[in-house]
Motif scaffolding. Structure first.
Motif, PDB file in Angstrom:
ATOM      1  N   PHE A 170       0.834  -1.193   0.000  1.00 57.65           N
ATOM      2  CA  PHE A 170       0.000   0.000   0.000  1.00 57.65           C
ATOM      3  C   PHE A 170       0.872   1.247   0.000  1.00 57.65           C
ATOM      4  CE2 PHE A 170      -2.516  -3.382   1.707  1.00 57.65           C
ATOM      5  CZ  PHE A 170      -3.788  -3.158   1.223  1.00 57.65           C
ATOM      6  N   SER A 171       0.359   2.300  -0.593  1.00 60.61           N
ATOM      7  CA  SER A 171       1.015   3.606  -0.573  1.00 60.61           C
ATOM      8  C   SER A 171      -0.045   4.655  -0.295  1.00 60.61           C
ATOM      9  CB  SER A 171       1.699   3.885  -1.920  1.00 60.61           C
ATOM     10  OG  SER A 171       2.288   5.172  -1.924  1.00 60.61           O
ATOM     11  N   GLY A 172       0.125   5.347   0.816  1.00 55.31           N
ATOM     12  CA  GLY A 172      -0.861   6.349   1.198  1.00 55.31           C
ATOM     13  C   GLY A 172      -2.243   5.771   1.400  1.00 55.31           C
ATOM     14  N   GLY A 173      -2.303   4.525   1.836  1.00 52.07           N
ATOM     15  CA  GLY A 173      -3.586   3.867   2.052  1.00 52.07           C
ATOM     16  C   GLY A 173      -4.173   3.216   0.819  1.00 52.07           C
ATOM     17  N   ALA A 174      -3.551   3.416  -0.341  1.00 54.76           N
ATOM     18  CA  ALA A 174      -4.067   2.848  -1.592  1.00 54.76           C
ATOM     19  C   ALA A 174      -3.309   1.570  -1.946  1.00 54.76           C
ATOM     20  CB  ALA A 174      -3.937   3.851  -2.728  1.00 54.76           C
ATOM     21  N   LEU A 175      -4.035   0.555  -2.367  1.00 59.80           N
ATOM     22  CA  LEU A 175      -3.425  -0.695  -2.789  1.00 59.80           C
ATOM     23  C   LEU A 175      -2.674  -0.481  -4.097  1.00 59.80           C
ATOM     24  CD1 LEU A 175      -3.145  -3.811  -2.492  1.00 59.80           C
ATOM     25  CD2 LEU A 175      -5.267  -4.015  -3.799  1.00 59.80           C
ATOM     26  N   THR A 176      -1.371  -0.793  -4.097  1.00 55.16           N
ATOM     27  CA  THR A 176      -0.556  -0.601  -5.304  1.00 55.16           C
ATOM     28  C   THR A 176      -0.044  -1.915  -5.891  1.00 55.16           C
ATOM     29  OG1 THR A 176       1.445  -0.292  -3.972  1.00 55.16           O
ATOM     30  CG2 THR A 176       0.186   1.689  -4.546  1.00 55.16           C
ATOM     31  N   LEU A 177      -0.073  -2.982  -5.101  1.00 57.33           N
ATOM     32  CA  LEU A 177       0.487  -4.250  -5.578  1.00 57.33           C
ATOM     33  C   LEU A 177      -0.117  -5.398  -4.775  1.00 57.33           C
ATOM     34  CD1 LEU A 177       2.607  -5.932  -7.185  1.00 57.33           C
ATOM     35  CD2 LEU A 177       4.250  -5.393  -5.374  1.00 57.33           C
ATOM     36  N   SER A 178      -0.507  -6.441  -5.463  1.00 52.85           N
ATOM     37  CA  SER A 178      -0.926  -7.671  -4.796  1.00 52.85           C
ATOM     38  C   SER A 178      -0.362  -8.849  -5.568  1.00 52.85           C
ATOM     39  CB  SER A 178      -2.447  -7.766  -4.696  1.00 52.85           C
ATOM     40  OG  SER A 178      -3.056  -7.847  -5.976  1.00 52.85           O
ATOM     41  N   ARG A 179       0.015  -9.874  -4.837  1.00 50.14           N
ATOM     42  CA  ARG A 179       0.644 -11.043  -5.468  1.00 50.14           C
ATOM     43  C   ARG A 179       0.390 -12.261  -4.591  1.00 50.14           C
ATOM     44  NH1 ARG A 179       5.206 -11.040  -8.554  1.00 50.14           N
ATOM     45  NH2 ARG A 179       4.203  -9.204  -9.448  1.00 50.14           N
ATOM     46  N   PRO A 180      -0.049 -13.370  -5.154  1.00 45.93           N
ATOM     47  CA  PRO A 180      -0.162 -14.566  -4.324  1.00 45.93           C
ATOM     48  C   PRO A 180       1.226 -15.103  -3.984  1.00 45.93           C
ATOM     49  CG  PRO A 180      -0.612 -15.105  -6.614  1.00 45.93           C
ATOM     50  CD  PRO A 180      -0.447 -13.615  -6.547  1.00 45.93           C
ATOM     51  N   VAL A 181       1.392 -15.513  -2.745  1.00 45.99           N
ATOM     52  CA  VAL A 181       2.587 -16.272  -2.366  1.00 45.99           C
ATOM     53  C   VAL A 181       2.102 -17.665  -1.998  1.00 45.99           C
ATOM     54  CG1 VAL A 181       4.030 -14.328  -1.708  1.00 45.99           C
ATOM     55  CG2 VAL A 181       2.488 -15.308  -0.015  1.00 45.99           C
ATOM     56  N   CYS A 182       2.899 -18.657  -2.340  1.00 47.78           N
ATOM     57  CA  CYS A 182       2.443 -20.039  -2.355  1.00 47.78           C
ATOM     58  C   CYS A 182       3.264 -20.887  -1.396  1.00 47.78           C
ATOM     59  CB  CYS A 182       2.576 -20.602  -3.771  1.00 47.78           C
ATOM     60  SG  CYS A 182       2.012 -19.446  -5.068  1.00 47.78           S
ATOM     61  N   PRO A 183       2.689 -21.975  -0.865  1.00 47.35           N
ATOM     62  CA  PRO A 183       3.462 -22.849   0.026  1.00 47.35           C
ATOM     63  C   PRO A 183       4.650 -23.461  -0.710  1.00 47.35           C
ATOM     64  CG  PRO A 183       1.104 -23.349   0.148  1.00 47.35           C
ATOM     65  CD  PRO A 183       1.306 -22.453  -1.031  1.00 47.35           C
ATOM     66  N   TYR A 184       5.852 -23.193  -0.214  1.00 45.71           N
ATOM     67  CA  TYR A 184       7.072 -23.679  -0.850  1.00 45.71           C
ATOM     68  C   TYR A 184       6.987 -25.203  -1.045  1.00 45.71           C
ATOM     69  CZ  TYR A 184      11.996 -24.156  -1.887  1.00 45.71           C
ATOM     70  OH  TYR A 184      13.180 -24.435  -2.518  1.00 45.71           O
ATOM     71  N   PRO A 185       7.414 -25.703  -2.232  1.00 42.37           N
ATOM     72  CA  PRO A 185       8.147 -25.035  -3.301  1.00 42.37           C
ATOM     73  C   PRO A 185       7.285 -24.493  -4.440  1.00 42.37           C
ATOM     74  CG  PRO A 185       8.225 -27.386  -3.658  1.00 42.37           C
ATOM     75  CD  PRO A 185       7.444 -27.173  -2.388  1.00 42.37           C
ATOM     76  N   ALA A 186       5.972 -24.415  -4.266  1.00 37.05           N
ATOM     77  CA  ALA A 186       5.141 -23.800  -5.297  1.00 37.05           C
ATOM     78  C   ALA A 186       5.502 -22.322  -5.456  1.00 37.05           C
ATOM     79  CB  ALA A 186       3.662 -23.945  -4.944  1.00 37.05           C
ATOM     80  N   GLN A 187       5.313 -21.803  -6.650  1.00 40.31           N
ATOM     81  CA  GLN A 187       5.621 -20.407  -6.937  1.00 40.31           C
ATOM     82  C   GLN A 187       4.469 -19.777  -7.718  1.00 40.31           C
ATOM     83  OE1 GLN A 187       9.391 -19.871  -8.897  1.00 40.31           O
ATOM     84  NE2 GLN A 187      10.467 -21.272  -7.528  1.00 40.31           N
ATOM     85  N   ALA A 188       4.323 -18.471  -7.530  1.00 40.41           N
ATOM     86  CA  ALA A 188       3.322 -17.730  -8.299  1.00 40.41           C
ATOM     87  C   ALA A 188       3.844 -17.500  -9.715  1.00 40.41           C
ATOM     88  CB  ALA A 188       3.017 -16.407  -7.614  1.00 40.41           C
ATOM     89  N   VAL A 189       3.075 -17.917 -10.692  1.00 37.69           N
ATOM     90  CA  VAL A 189       3.467 -17.799 -12.099  1.00 37.69           C
ATOM     91  C   VAL A 189       2.458 -16.909 -12.816  1.00 37.69           C
ATOM     92  CG1 VAL A 189       3.824 -19.061 -14.253  1.00 37.69           C
ATOM     93  CG2 VAL A 189       4.576 -20.060 -12.079  1.00 37.69           C
ATOM     94  N   TYR A 190       2.987 -15.948 -13.559  1.00 38.33           N
ATOM     95  CA  TYR A 190       2.142 -15.014 -14.319  1.00 38.33           C
ATOM     96  C   TYR A 190       1.349 -15.774 -15.375  1.00 38.33           C
ATOM     97  CZ  TYR A 190       1.032 -10.922 -17.262  1.00 38.33           C
ATOM     98  OH  TYR A 190       0.397  -9.946 -18.003  1.00 38.33           O
ATOM     99  N   ASN A 191       0.068 -15.468 -15.476  1.00 34.30           N
ATOM    100  CA  ASN A 191      -0.810 -16.171 -16.416  1.00 34.30           C
ATOM    101  C   ASN A 191      -0.571 -15.788 -17.872  1.00 34.30           C
ATOM    102  OD1 ASN A 191      -2.028 -17.448 -14.234  1.00 34.30           O
ATOM    103  ND2 ASN A 191      -3.684 -15.943 -14.088  1.00 34.30           N
ATOM    104  N   GLY A 192       0.154 -14.698 -18.086  1.00 37.44           N
ATOM    105  CA  GLY A 192       0.483 -14.309 -19.461  1.00 37.44           C
ATOM    106  C   GLY A 192      -0.264 -13.109 -19.969  1.00 37.44           C
ATOM    107  N   SER A 193      -1.238 -12.643 -19.198  1.00 38.61           N
ATOM    108  CA  SER A 193      -1.968 -11.450 -19.615  1.00 38.61           C
ATOM    109  C   SER A 193      -2.515 -10.758 -18.374  1.00 38.61           C
ATOM    110  CB  SER A 193      -3.127 -11.807 -20.560  1.00 38.61           C
ATOM    111  OG  SER A 193      -4.070 -12.639 -19.912  1.00 38.61           O
TER     112      SER A 193
END
Length: 236
Positions: A170-193
């Motif tokens: 968050f920046s100034g109370g506004a959400l600027t970034l969200s990302r899933p974090v996964c139980p290791y060793p799984a990783q968050a992978v971009y869906n492509g779009s």
């Protein structure tokens, strides 16, 4: 004899000070033992997390503790001399194979979440607002989907283990970034779009651990944990 004033050139025996310090502090501050048997038997659950950019607590140490847990699951029923013999001969291939075989068993009571681009206690540029020592998200985000304390409460009280946690920034109370974090060793992978700052555009994908990613320093840390399997802290 110690000074004062303290003079490290006179007062420190560098041949012995490391072992003395470790022996004195480990029962108070360290938690290297992978023997969580009593904790598991009480229904305990652990969510462990670390930032991949942490320059104070090396992030590989968290991964290595996870590996020690998987190896302890494999070795704990053997006699201590046999365990010590196998630990002494531990190689990366055995670490990777054991993690693949027994990781699911460990994740029944312990889940490790590694936060991308997050430094110590939430620094750097990544999504670090997950609570529990990292920055607290706003009240509206303090639920089991976004907040590690809420997630572990749900796991213990309802039996629902976290398959992912949405880490936010968050920046100034506004959400600027969200990302899933996964139980290791799984990783968050971009869906492509879609927007790369939005969690819904990523999916947790299980990864196969490779022996090539486990170096000699990792082996040393894993061995250290397994060797100290009998060390119990005062509150355990």
């Amino acid at each position: 004899m110690l000074s004062p004033p303290f003079d490290y050139r006179v007062d420190v025996n560098f041949s012995t000070v490391y072992d003395q310090t470790k022996a004195a502090l480990s029962p108070i501050t360290a938690a290297p033992s992978p023997d969580l048997t009593a904790f598991k038997n009480r229904g305990g659950k652990i969510i462990q997390y670390a930032g991949w950019n942490d320059s104070v607590v090396p992030p590989d140490g968290s991964v290595n503790y996870y590996h020690a847990l998987t190896l302890f699951e494999k070795l704990h029923s053997l006699p201590n001399p046999s365990i010590d013999q196998l630990v002494n001969a531990l190689m990366p291939q055995a670490v990777a194979q054991t993690a693949a075989a027994l990781g699911d068993r460990v994740r029944q009571y312990h889940r490790l979440f590694m936060l991308p681009s997050v430094a110590h206690c939430g620094g750097s540029t990544g999504p670090s607002s997950i609570g529990g020592g990292m920055p607290e998200p706003p009240a509206a985000f303090r639920d089991a989907d976004h907040h590690v304390v809420s997630a572990v409460i749900k796991w213990v009280e309802q039996g629902v283990a976290p398959e992912r946690i949405i880490a936010t920034r968050f920046s100034g109370g506004a959400l600027t970034l969200s990302r899933p974090v996964c139980p290791y060793p799984a990783q968050a992978v971009y869906n492509g779009s879609g927007d790369v700052t939005v969690a819904s555009n990523f999916t947790c994908v299980q990864q196969v651990e490779s022996a090539s990613s486990i170096n000699s320093g990792d082996i040393l840390e894993i061995k250290n944990s397994l060797v100290q399997r009998a060390l119990e802290l005062p509150n355990r």
